[in-house]
Structure formats: structure tokens, C-alpha cells
Design a protein around this motif. Structure first.
Motif, PDB file in Angstrom:
ATOM      1  N   TYR A 298      -7.468 -64.707  -5.462  1.00  0.00           N
ATOM      2  CA  TYR A 298      -7.019 -64.087  -6.715  1.00  0.00           C
ATOM      3  C   TYR A 298      -6.217 -65.104  -7.548  1.00  0.00           C
ATOM      4  O   TYR A 298      -5.987 -66.230  -7.110  1.00  0.00           O
ATOM      5  N   THR A 299      -5.795 -64.687  -8.735  1.00  0.00           N
ATOM      6  CA  THR A 299      -5.060 -65.582  -9.637  1.00  0.00           C
ATOM      7  C   THR A 299      -3.900 -66.270  -8.933  1.00  0.00           C
ATOM      8  O   THR A 299      -3.093 -65.617  -8.289  1.00  0.00           O
TER       9      THR A 299
ATOM     10  N   ASP B 264      -2.280 -64.002  -6.264  1.00  0.00           N
ATOM     11  CA  ASP B 264      -1.835 -62.628  -6.461  1.00  0.00           C
ATOM     12  C   ASP B 264      -2.266 -61.783  -5.253  1.00  0.00           C
ATOM     13  O   ASP B 264      -3.431 -61.815  -4.859  1.00  0.00           O
TER      14      ASP B 264
ATOM     15  N   GLN C 120      -2.139 -58.335  -4.758  1.00  0.00           N
ATOM     16  CA  GLN C 120      -2.241 -56.863  -4.874  1.00  0.00           C
ATOM     17  C   GLN C 120      -3.547 -56.286  -4.348  1.00  0.00           C
ATOM     18  O   GLN C 120      -3.582 -55.158  -3.860  1.00  0.00           O
ATOM     19  N   ARG C 121      -4.656 -57.006  -4.466  1.00  0.00           N
ATOM     20  CA  ARG C 121      -5.957 -56.438  -4.072  1.00  0.00           C
ATOM     21  C   ARG C 121      -6.428 -56.871  -2.683  1.00  0.00           C
ATOM     22  O   ARG C 121      -7.445 -56.385  -2.201  1.00  0.00           O
TER      23      ARG C 121
ATOM     24  N   ASP D 247      -7.279 -54.461   0.135  1.00  0.00           N
ATOM     25  CA  ASP D 247      -8.353 -53.488  -0.101  1.00  0.00           C
ATOM     26  C   ASP D 247      -9.595 -53.869   0.691  1.00  0.00           C
ATOM     27  O   ASP D 247     -10.417 -52.999   1.000  1.00  0.00           O
TER      28      ASP D 247
ATOM     29  N   ARG E 197     -16.706 -59.636  -5.085  1.00  0.00           N
ATOM     30  CA  ARG E 197     -15.307 -59.237  -5.240  1.00  0.00           C
ATOM     31  C   ARG E 197     -14.416 -60.428  -5.577  1.00  0.00           C
ATOM     32  O   ARG E 197     -13.196 -60.282  -5.703  1.00  0.00           O
TER      33      ARG E 197
ATOM     34  N   HIS F 173     -13.433 -63.308  -8.319  1.00  0.00           N
ATOM     35  CA  HIS F 173     -13.568 -63.594  -9.743  1.00  0.00           C
ATOM     36  C   HIS F 173     -13.647 -65.109  -9.938  1.00  0.00           C
ATOM     37  O   HIS F 173     -12.731 -65.839  -9.548  1.00  0.00           O
TER      38      HIS F 173
ATOM     39  N   ARG G  64     -13.195 -67.251 -12.276  1.00  0.00           N
ATOM     40  CA  ARG G  64     -12.111 -67.971 -12.944  1.00  0.00           C
ATOM     41  C   ARG G  64     -10.834 -67.994 -12.091  1.00  0.00           C
ATOM     42  O   ARG G  64     -10.134 -69.004 -12.012  1.00  0.00           O
ATOM     43  N   GLU G  65     -10.541 -66.884 -11.448  1.00  0.00           N
ATOM     44  CA  GLU G  65      -9.365 -66.830 -10.583  1.00  0.00           C
ATOM     45  C   GLU G  65      -9.534 -67.806  -9.416  1.00  0.00           C
ATOM     46  O   GLU G  65      -8.600 -68.522  -9.038  1.00  0.00           O
TER      47      GLU G  65
ATOM     48  N   THR H  28      -2.036 -57.144 -12.782  1.00  0.00           N
ATOM     49  CA  THR H  28      -0.733 -57.426 -12.168  1.00  0.00           C
ATOM     50  C   THR H  28       0.264 -57.991 -13.186  1.00  0.00           C
ATOM     51  O   THR H  28      -0.050 -58.931 -13.902  1.00  0.00           O
TER      52      THR H  28
ATOM     53  N   ARG I   9       3.001 -60.121 -14.984  1.00  0.00           N
ATOM     54  CA  ARG I   9       3.560 -61.471 -14.910  1.00  0.00           C
ATOM     55  C   ARG I   9       4.893 -61.546 -15.631  1.00  0.00           C
ATOM     56  O   ARG I   9       5.672 -62.439 -15.388  1.00  0.00           O
TER      57      ARG I   9
ATOM     58  N   ASP J 224      -1.473 -60.208 -15.852  1.00  0.00           N
ATOM     59  CA  ASP J 224      -2.381 -61.312 -15.584  1.00  0.00           C
ATOM     60  C   ASP J 224      -3.566 -61.228 -16.551  1.00  0.00           C
ATOM     61  O   ASP J 224      -4.180 -60.175 -16.692  1.00  0.00           O
TER      62      ASP J 224
ATOM     63  N   GLN K 138      -6.547 -63.036 -16.643  1.00  0.00           N
ATOM     64  CA  GLN K 138      -7.816 -63.719 -16.335  1.00  0.00           C
ATOM     65  C   GLN K 138      -9.053 -62.838 -16.499  1.00  0.00           C
ATOM     66  O   GLN K 138     -10.127 -63.314 -16.816  1.00  0.00           O
ATOM     67  N   ARG K 139      -8.935 -61.533 -16.241  1.00  0.00           N
ATOM     68  CA  ARG K 139     -10.121 -60.672 -16.275  1.00  0.00           C
ATOM     69  C   ARG K 139     -10.277 -59.877 -17.564  1.00  0.00           C
ATOM     70  O   ARG K 139     -11.282 -59.193 -17.756  1.00  0.00           O
TER      71      ARG K 139
ATOM     72  N   HIS L 299      -6.976 -51.303 -11.392  1.00  0.00           N
ATOM     73  CA  HIS L 299      -6.495 -51.227 -10.011  1.00  0.00           C
ATOM     74  C   HIS L 299      -5.194 -50.414  -9.984  1.00  0.00           C
ATOM     75  O   HIS L 299      -4.229 -50.769 -10.657  1.00  0.00           O
TER      76      HIS L 299
ATOM     77  N   ARG M  77      -2.654 -49.987  -8.082  1.00  0.00           N
ATOM     78  CA  ARG M  77      -1.385 -50.625  -7.753  1.00  0.00           C
ATOM     79  C   ARG M  77      -0.935 -51.591  -8.854  1.00  0.00           C
ATOM     80  O   ARG M  77       0.252 -51.648  -9.208  1.00  0.00           O
ATOM     81  N   GLU M  78      -1.877 -52.331  -9.397  1.00  0.00           N
ATOM     82  CA  GLU M  78      -1.543 -53.250 -10.484  1.00  0.00           C
ATOM     83  C   GLU M  78      -1.037 -52.471 -11.698  1.00  0.00           C
ATOM     84  O   GLU M  78      -0.049 -52.851 -12.341  1.00  0.00           O
TER      85      GLU M  78
END
Lengths: 475, 475
Positions: A370-371, A427, A429-430, A433, A444, A446, A448-449, B371, B373, B427, B429-430, B446, B448-449
Motif C-alpha cells: 500500500y501507499t 499504509d 489499513q487494508r 483484509d 488487490r 494498486h 502506483r502505490e 486513509t 494523512r 491518501d 493515490q487512488r 474502505h 476503516r479508512e
């Protein structure tokens, strides 16, 4: 592709001069000496984001060897791919370093079926045997379920547990960070069977270590203790666990029929895969960067930890392509057997024992793709300052945090030698999951991340490998 | 639910005493006075993550009114839902504040079909009319395509463009931050039709403003200038654009047939929706927090900007539930018409002109629900220090950055009055994978985010609303 840049000597001199303006000169080991010049940091970021090479490597690895459990044919395919990928990236001294790994197989049977309550009889609950578990009897194991929230509760209710299935059902705490929550719950998976068996249970189930409420079961490692009966162990999905908890809260009897046939096979010869960008001036000084090549046997292990491997490979490939060969050696290591044994991490430490004094830094990426937020480290205060200086350019995308913490399982055996250990921190948070599930797949991640993680790792690795003086070691 | 905590007077005194240890006393306006006590910050985080209320609100809004374009029945449904949701949350002075909004409708026809090259004839390219565009002639518009990378190139090639379709095809720059990349490319969408028409083109297409390579077209606002012909304007997906670019690079002629029938209708009365948690001691001093209730007419506008609205509502609901009514008034505003007019933001400023001197802070969440920042702000140096102190507890999950930048479109009309403006910074990025598309749906958020964003906003809003002295205004 070569970027125009000042020589590192000039950079160091500039940093020194800058630090002299109105202040006494600082030694070259001062943090400023670790700050990568802006043109280098920019070149790494721009080239990575423009070319997106990490994603291509990830796609290759995840499709060539989607599951890579230690000892399995998938792990073997992954080793072969890695050698070719490191060669194609132009790494030097590409080689296999041997380690012997345990080999556990899931088998072809795995099911938990409801017997009671009657109205749900025959329903299958989403489950995965835990890695390392023994099989049930071949005609299955049928017993009532006792749900416990803690080992303390299990001890108190030992009388009720004899001959039953224990379900370790404490959810991960959603109010703390995901990794902290995982740490607070993982003993249910890793030690649940031992604790349940001690109390006389015939099987041990646990709630999947997930922050999501869904029907995706999470596998993961568990172990037995000598002298304690080896009872079968599996994870249920969070939804299945909640369902059972609901029945029990209504005072219903819950009885399950469980069959699984995993087995341990003989240990297997396997390998860490290693390649280098040999240092320009002090090649004997080494910065290790890597992830673990093995994964669980479901999904593709895309986040865990194909991503970590390909990020570190691409980080070094990028530097080579940019003609940024640093002063010290960058050594990419794809470790084998992190998930169920750590044989690769231990073997690396043993086989390179003589070199430990020249290991300047070890970086592991094993927390998903993740990022980037920064890094965690076991570094002493002086090295911590240097690391913070090294990642300063990552502030551009908020990845410049360096926090106290671990480096990663595979590099941990080098800690006692005084090697500074760093863990890449994306990051979080995910991550839980899909950790250790069939859902940890390429789609799942990304792109760019993923790539920004490569940028973060490449920038830090280059800065430490290029700095005029070595990173202070841990005592 | 009430948390046990020291009184705010005691907190202020403690902060003051702390600042006195070995240093001269600081005035109460010093940043330390803005640091929320640890028990408050913890209570907000724990309660939010445990109860997950933001997700439930988001699900309600996105399913009750999945599209909410200004003037449409969906926007009207969203207004009605918002009033009920604010009441259900226990907000006070819940009310509608009028504004008149433009009403553009996409119509029921929208297609771009390949005429040349011959082997692709009849293929449909993924497209969406841009918001505000006129229709093509009802029997369509057929013309050759000229691809340009910039308005400068368009000027240079004006001779080729007459009677043609201009395709503004410059990709977003992947090497900079997504919002910077968007800023560098958005004129192709917003001003492309004007520039193309000036050069004599009969239609203006643009590459979707996306960092993803896919077949999802991105709509968004565009405008015409008086005295320049109003030519139809639409976005093509990034894949469709790349396809055309490929044909042109091979020297092929590219000819398209295009039909769309959007239209402008009469302006419509609409509303901002407002509710409050009235301040305990200085109710006349106001902290505004909100997002925009309108969205585009595809997908659910889940990230843009249902999430921003429900985060700010839940932030205040949480504080009320925790019995944390602050000294000053928290005012939640769901602004109407951010996407194609800003009528709500302007109306709010006009209708509250007399109160602007008592507007201490305005916070907008309109950059998605990823998320957290931190925040961006137009604050002066003194206010910036106070804001940084206010978000210090968010360091626990890496959301404590306060960077120079904008606050958000809806609150921007208050800037000239000296109101400190803050934009929530998740964040990024997406975000531009789905911004203004059919893919901006609930399942892409998401839980939680999303909830952590609520925590960040609630913490900042509470700290500023509770601080013993007001946040320094901008000059």
C-alpha cells in the motif's frame, strides 16, 4: 539512462559547507551526509513512476508461481523465476544459497459442517486448516463447540472443554493500529491448539485474524509443544465465527463435524535467491534489501510477499538503469520460508556470519504494497538521525516517517550482530483484509502505490549505500 | 456515552503549567492550548472505530440518492435525507438554506463510434459528455480527429483543425502527486471546447482525467465563453484515447461519428443543509465543517463527495454522543452544487455575511475517503501552529500533517473574510481512478479508512472549538 548530477564528493562537500554556515563544521557522518541530492531523489521517483517496472515483475511472479509454500513445486518455480528476473535486471553475482525447509501440505480435504443447531445442519462454514496442523481422523471429528475470548477464560472453563472443540473467538481490536491488533490476537492462531489441548479439547478453531467481516478464512502458522497432544487446528471466517457466537449467545448447542487431511512431509532442500549491484568504492560493505519469496498456498501471496520481493529487486534495477551505482554493495535477497520456519533468514545469517561486521543495513519489505508512509527500525539514535536524513526527500509523498520498530522476520537474525534493521512501512489499513487468504491476489495491489514503495526503498538504500561514512552500527 | 475527563479549564491550566516548566509562561493562545487532551483524542478514535457510524451513513446516502446532480430529483432526495439524518444525529437548528442551482441533464443519447480506420468501423469508444456541454446535431457529428497535447500545439496546428474534432490527449503526469497532475491537465476538460472552437473545430474531446489505463470515462465540468461557438464536448476513456493515438501514430486517418443530447434546463431552487452542535460557552463563534451534497450523475459519488458529507456529520454526532459539546458552535453544512456552479458555497457566504467575523474555521472534506494523512490550509503562521498542535494526537495513525494549500471549493468564498480554511487530506493515490465516474461507488470506499477520516476531522474540529482562545484569523 544516466542522470546529470554532481559527484558524491561534491555533494558531501556541499552538505559540509552548508552545515558550516554560522555553525562549527560537522563530521561527514552527520545526518546531512545521508540526505540524497534532490536530483537523485527526483530521478528515482520520476523514472519509477514513468516506467512502472515493479508491477510488471509482480505480475510475472504472481502468474508464474501463484502459490509458493515452502517445499512445494510452486516455491521451486518461484526460485527459478527469481534467478532469471535478477539476471534480466542486470544484477551481478546472482546465485542460490541453500537452506532446508519444512514441507507442510494442506491436502485435498478441508471442511467444517454444522451438526447442531438442527436448522443449520449440513451448512458448511468457511475454513482453512492452519499451517502446520495435523489431520483430523479420516472419518472426521464431531464435537460440541466451546467459545472462549482468551486463554485465561479457557483455563477457567477447563472442565467444560474436555472432549470438545475450542473456538478462540476474540476479534482483533479495531480501535488500535492493524498491526498492533494483529499482535494482540495472533496467539489464538499460533498457540491456540496447544492451550486447547492442555485443557483436554480434541480440536482448536480460531476466528480469522481479519479486520473485515466476511467469509474469507485466513490461514497462517501454528505450532505444537512437545508433550502436549497434537490436535487439529483451523481458522473459521469472521462471519462463521460470528454466526457460532450468535447461536451460543442464544443458549443453543453448537456441534460441528470437521474433516481435514494436511500432513507434514520430509524437509526439502530449497534456496534463498541473491543478486547484487556491487559497490563502486567499498564493495565489501553491504546493504541487504529483500522480502520473502515463499507464501501460503492460497491466493497469490501478492501483498505477502511477492510485492516486497519485487520492490527490492526493482529498486536496485532502477538504480542500475539510472547509472547510480553506489559506493557500497546493494544485495537483494529473496528469503525462503518466512511463513512457516524462517529457515532462509537463519541460513543467510549463518552463511554470512563472517560478513556480518560489513553489513551496514538490512531493509525488508513485508507489510504489503500500500501507499508508503515510511519505515520502522531498531536503529540506535545516531543511525536513526541518519535514516531520517536519508528519507527526507520522501516527504514529497508523505513517506518520510522513521519510527522505532522491527525490521522484518527474515532479517531479524542479523539484529544481534549489530546490523541496523529497517522495515518498510506502507499504509496498514487494508492489509489484514486479505493477509494469508485466497483474496491476496494481484488485482488487490494498486500499481502506483506499489511503485511508490519501490521509490521509497530505492531512495533509502541508495542514500545509505552512497553516504561518505557508514551508518553507525547498533551496539 | 460520556467519557471521564478533566475540565477544559483544568486542561488549559495544565498546558499552561507544562509550558512554565523552565520557560516563561505562554499566553493561552499558544499552540499548547490547542492540543486536545489525550483522553478526548482517545475517546473519539476508540468510539468511532468501535461503532463505525460513518459507513452506515454513507450506505444510506449512496443508496437513497445514488446520483445527486444539481437540480435533479436525486439531489432533491439527498436534501430530504440529509435533513432527516442531521435530526437523527441529534443536531440542533437543522434547516435548509436556499440557493438557486443550474440544472444540466445528460440526456439519453451518448456515443462515439469509429468510422475510420475501416477495420474498426462501428466500434464504440467509451465516452461521457462533459457536464455543461451542448448536444451534437440530432443526427450526429462526423469528422476527422486531430490529436493535440497542449493548447500551444492547438494554436500552431489551427490550419488542420478547421471542421475537425480536436482530441485533447495529454495524459496526467504520473510522476507528480495526483492532485498536482490533475491541476496540470484539467484545462483540457474545462477549457478544451473554447480553445478548440476558437481554432475552428466542430467538437472537442478530451482524454479522461485519470491515472488509470482503463475503459472508464470521467465526466466533469466544462464551460463556454461568450462570443465563441458552443461546440459539443465529451471525455473519452484513457484506453480509447490511447487507441486513437496509436492509429494516428501509424499515420492512419481517424474519423468518428458522435451523438449526444444533453441540455440545459431552467435553474432550480435548491438548498444547503445545515445543522449545529451549539457551543457551550461562546455559541456565536462558529466552526463550519462540511462537504458537498451534489455529485455527478453516474455512479454514486461515494468518494466525491458523499463521504465528505457523512464524515463531517458523524464527527459532530460522535462528539455529541461522547458528551463533548465544545465551547464554540460546530456547524455542519452540506453544500449544494459544488460540481457545476458553486451556488451553495456562494449562497452560504452571502447569507452569513454578518457572521463572517465569528467564523473561526471552516473545514471541508472533498478529496475522497482514503486513509487520512492530515490537512491542508490557507492559515497564517500563528494559526498554522495552532492547527498543528490541534492535530498532534493524529500522529498515532500518521494523520498529523498540516500543509499549506486550499481548503475546498465550497468554503473558498469565506477566504477573503479572513476565515481560516482547512481541507481534509486523505491518501491521494487512488482518487483519480474513479473521480467523476460510474466506478465511484460504495464498494470502493474502505470502512476503516473512511472512519479514520471522521476521527481526524472530529479531533481537529473539537480542538479548535474548545480551545480557550480563538484561532488567529487570517489578515
Amino acid at each position: 539512462m544516466k542522470i546529470r548530477r554532481s559527484t558524491s564528493a561534491a555533494v558531501a562537500a556541499t552538505a559540509l559547507l552548508a552545515s558550516c554556515a554560522g555553525a562549527p563544521p560537522e563530521p561527514l557522518s552527520a545526518p546531512t551526509a545521508f540526505v540524497p541530492p534532490a536530483d537523485v531523489a527526483d530521478a528515482i521517483r520520476v523514472h519509477a513512476l514513468r516506467t512502472g517496472g515493479t508491477w510488471r515483475l509482480l505480475e510475472e511472479l504472481c502468474t508464474t508461481a501463484p502459490t509458493r509454500l515452502s517445499g512445494s513445486p510452486g516455491a521451486e518455480r518461484a526460485v527459478a523465476w527469481s534467478v532469471e528476473a535478477m539476471r534480466a535486471a542486470g544484477l551481478e553475482n546472482v546465485r542460490l544459497e541453500p537452506c532446508t525447509v519444512p514441507y507442510w501440505e494442506r491436502g485435498d480435504v478441508g471442511e467444517v459442517v454444522v451438526v447442531e443447531p438442527a436448522e443449520a445442519r449440513g451448512e458448511r462454514l468457511a475454513m482453512l486448516a492452519l499451517g502446520g496442523s495435523v489431520a483430523t481422523p479420516s472419518d472426521g471429528l464431531e464435537a460440541d463447540v466451546v467459545l472462549v475470548q482468551s486463554f485465561a477464560e479457557l483455563s477457567e472453563r477447563a472442565d467444560e472443554v474436555r472432549g470438545k472443540l475450542v473456538l478462540h473467538g476474540r476479534p482483533m481490536d479495531p480501535t488500535v493500529s492493524p498491526f498492533e491488533a494483529y499482535g494482540g490476537a495472533v496467539a489464538q492462531r499460533s498457540r491456540g491448539a496447544v492451550e486447547a489441548a492442555r485443557a483436554g479439547a480434541v480440536g482448536s478453531l480460531c476466528r480469522s485474524l481479519s479486520l473485515a467481516t466476511d467469509d474469507v478464512p485466513h490461514t497462517g502458522g501454528m505450532r505444537y509443544d512437545d508433550g502436549v497432544p497434537r490436535i487439529p487446528s483451523a481458522a473459521l471466517s469472521t462471519l462463521a465465527t460470528d454466526r457460532i457466537a450468535g447461536w451460543l449467545a442464544e443458549g443453543r448447542r453448537v456441534r460441528l463435524a470437521w474433516r481435514q487431511n494436511p500432513r507434514w512431509r520430509e524437509p526439502v532442500p530449497s534456496f534463498n535467491v541473491v543478486g547484487e549491484l556491487v559497490g563502486r568504492e567499498q564493495p565489501e560493505e553491504i546493504i541487504v534489501l529483500g522480502g520473502h519469496l515463499d507464501s501460503w498456498d492460497v491466493g497469490q501471496g501478492a501483498h505477502d510477499d511477492a510485492a516486497g520481493c519485487v520492490q527490492t529487486l526493482e529498486a536496485v534495477r532502477l538504480l542500475k538503469e539510472l547509472e547510480l551505482r553506489p559506493r557500497r554493495t546493494l544485495r537483494v535477497v529473496f528469503f525462503m520460508n518466512e511463513e512457516n520456519g524462517l529457515a532462509g533468514g537463519r541460513a543467510y545469517r549463518e552463511q554470512h556470519a563472517d560478513e556480518m561486521g560489513q553489513h551496514v543495513l538490512a531493509i525488508e519489505s513485508d507489510r504489503g504494497a500500500y501507499t508508503p508512509r515510511g519505515f520502522t527500525t531498531n536503529a540506535n539514535a545516531a543511525a536513526l538521525s541518519a535514516l531520517r536524513a536519508a528519507v527526507a526527500p520522501l516527504a514529497a509523498f508523505g513517506a518520510d516517517r522513521v519510527l522505532p520498530g522491527g525490521g522484518g522476520a527474515d532479517i531479524s537474525p542479523m539484529g544481534p550482530d549489530g546490523v541496523v534493521l529497517v522495515g518498510y512501512l506502507p499504509d496498514p489499513q487494508r492489509y489484514f483484509d486479505l493477509h494469508h487468504t485466497a483474496a491476496d491476489t494481484l488485482d488487490r495491489v494498486h500499481p502506483r502505490e506499489l511503485e511508490l514503495g519501490t521509490v521509497a526503498i530505492a531512495t533509502l538504500a541508495w542514500a545509505v549505500a552512497e553516504a561518505p561514512s557508514a551508518l553507525p552500527r547498533n551496539p
